[in-house]
Write an enzyme that holds these catalytic residues in place. Structure first.
Site, PDB file in Angstrom:
ATOM      1  N   ASP A  21      66.813  -1.057  41.851  1.00 19.93           N
ATOM      2  CA  ASP A  21      65.321  -0.725  41.298  1.00 19.93           C
ATOM      3  C   ASP A  21      64.427   0.042  42.097  1.00 19.93           C
ATOM      4  O   ASP A  21      64.753   0.218  43.418  1.00 19.93           O
ATOM      5  CB  ASP A  21      64.603  -2.292  41.289  1.00 19.93           C
ATOM      6  CG  ASP A  21      63.523  -2.345  40.266  1.00 19.93           C
ATOM      7  OD1 ASP A  21      63.467  -1.233  39.589  1.00 19.93           O
ATOM      8  OD2 ASP A  21      62.453  -3.114  40.242  1.00 19.93           O
ATOM      9  N   ASN A  69      67.207  -0.834  29.027  1.00 18.50           N
ATOM     10  CA  ASN A  69      66.898   0.677  29.247  1.00 18.50           C
ATOM     11  C   ASN A  69      66.780   1.564  27.872  1.00 18.50           C
ATOM     12  O   ASN A  69      66.207   2.591  28.166  1.00 18.50           O
ATOM     13  CB  ASN A  69      67.890   1.025  30.250  1.00 18.50           C
ATOM     14  CG  ASN A  69      67.517   0.384  31.728  1.00 18.50           C
ATOM     15  OD1 ASN A  69      68.388   0.383  32.543  1.00 18.50           O
ATOM     16  ND2 ASN A  69      66.363  -0.237  31.774  1.00 18.50           N
TER      17      ASN A  69
END
Length: 241
Positions: A21, A69
């Site tokens: 991340d 995503n």
């Protein structure tokens, strides 16, 4: 670069999962487009893989692209797909030469056919390699994985009494791969984000504020040191020494 071996830890996790991340925030902090942050993140996978071999880790699962995503801006999604395709072209031969076995966890549906074929070719080429497993969670979601496992169990005609935890685990994308001992999340967040939610039931969790493109060998060493200091009881009571 050849992958080195050797470790200074008494106890090393066999399988480590990483939620990579912070790529976009890393880029924005430098006044760059988010996609350049993703490129920086992709470029950081190889050094961390090499460090993992050096520390004695045998399996590394990286969270590369989630089922959620797809909701990102189309240009960013397209760029991520191109990055994976480019990385396979550039890195596959060398990863194979260094004994890396590549696996894929996730749904193929939705991935462009040419990239699907690249992934399948990479899996086939490296399937017998034994130095380290690089399991790429791409188009992956933990809930989707469980749903897909249930669907396959029904399709295979298993009876309710035939389904145990061990049997169910074999139907997951990670079937045959030991559960992760350690989950690392970069970027300062404290959640699993739908990553290995079945497999991580007893994993140790380690979070760092460092964005993924800056996560290096020393950061990995800190995570492994923290893991070594954990008291893992798996629901049992610690026996006095």
């Amino acid at each position: 670069m050849p992958m080195t071996s050797g470790t200074s830890f008494r106890r090393v996790p066999y399988h480590v999962g990483i939620v990579m991340d912070g790529n976009g925030r890393w880029a924005q902090a430098r006044g760059m487009p988010r996609l350049l942050g993703h490129r920086g993140g992709v470029n950081n996978i190889r050094p961390v893989l090499e460090a993992s071999v050096g520390f004695g880790i045998k399996a590394l699962t990286i969270y590369a692209f989630s089922t959620e995503n797809w909701a990102r801006p189309p240009a960013e999604v397209s760029g991520l797909m191109k990055l994976l395709s480019e990385t396979i072209r550039r890195q596959l031969a060398d990863l194979h030469a260094n004994g890396v076995q590549i696996r894929h966890s996730g749904r193929m549906a939705g991935i462009e056919p040419g990239l699907q074929q690249q992934i399948r070719d990479a899996l086939e080429l490296t399937k017998n390699n034994q130095r380290i497993i690089l399991n790429v969670a791409f188009n992956y979601g933990g809930r989707a994985e469980i749903v897909d496992a249930v669907r396959q169990i029904i399709q295979d005609g298993l009876k309710p009494d035939d389904v145990s935890e061990d049997v169910f685990a074999r139907y997951l994308y990670t079937g045959g791969l030991p559960d992760p001992d350690l989950i690392i999340r970069t970027g300062g967040e404290y959640r699993l984000s739908n990553f290995l939610i079945w497999q991580a039931a007893y994993a140790e969790y380690y979070a760092t504020p460092t964005f993924w493109p800056d996560f290096d060998k020393e950061e990995l060493r800190r995570a492994l040191q923290d893991f070594e200091d954990r008291d893992r009881r798996f629901g049992k009571v610690k026996t006095p020494s």
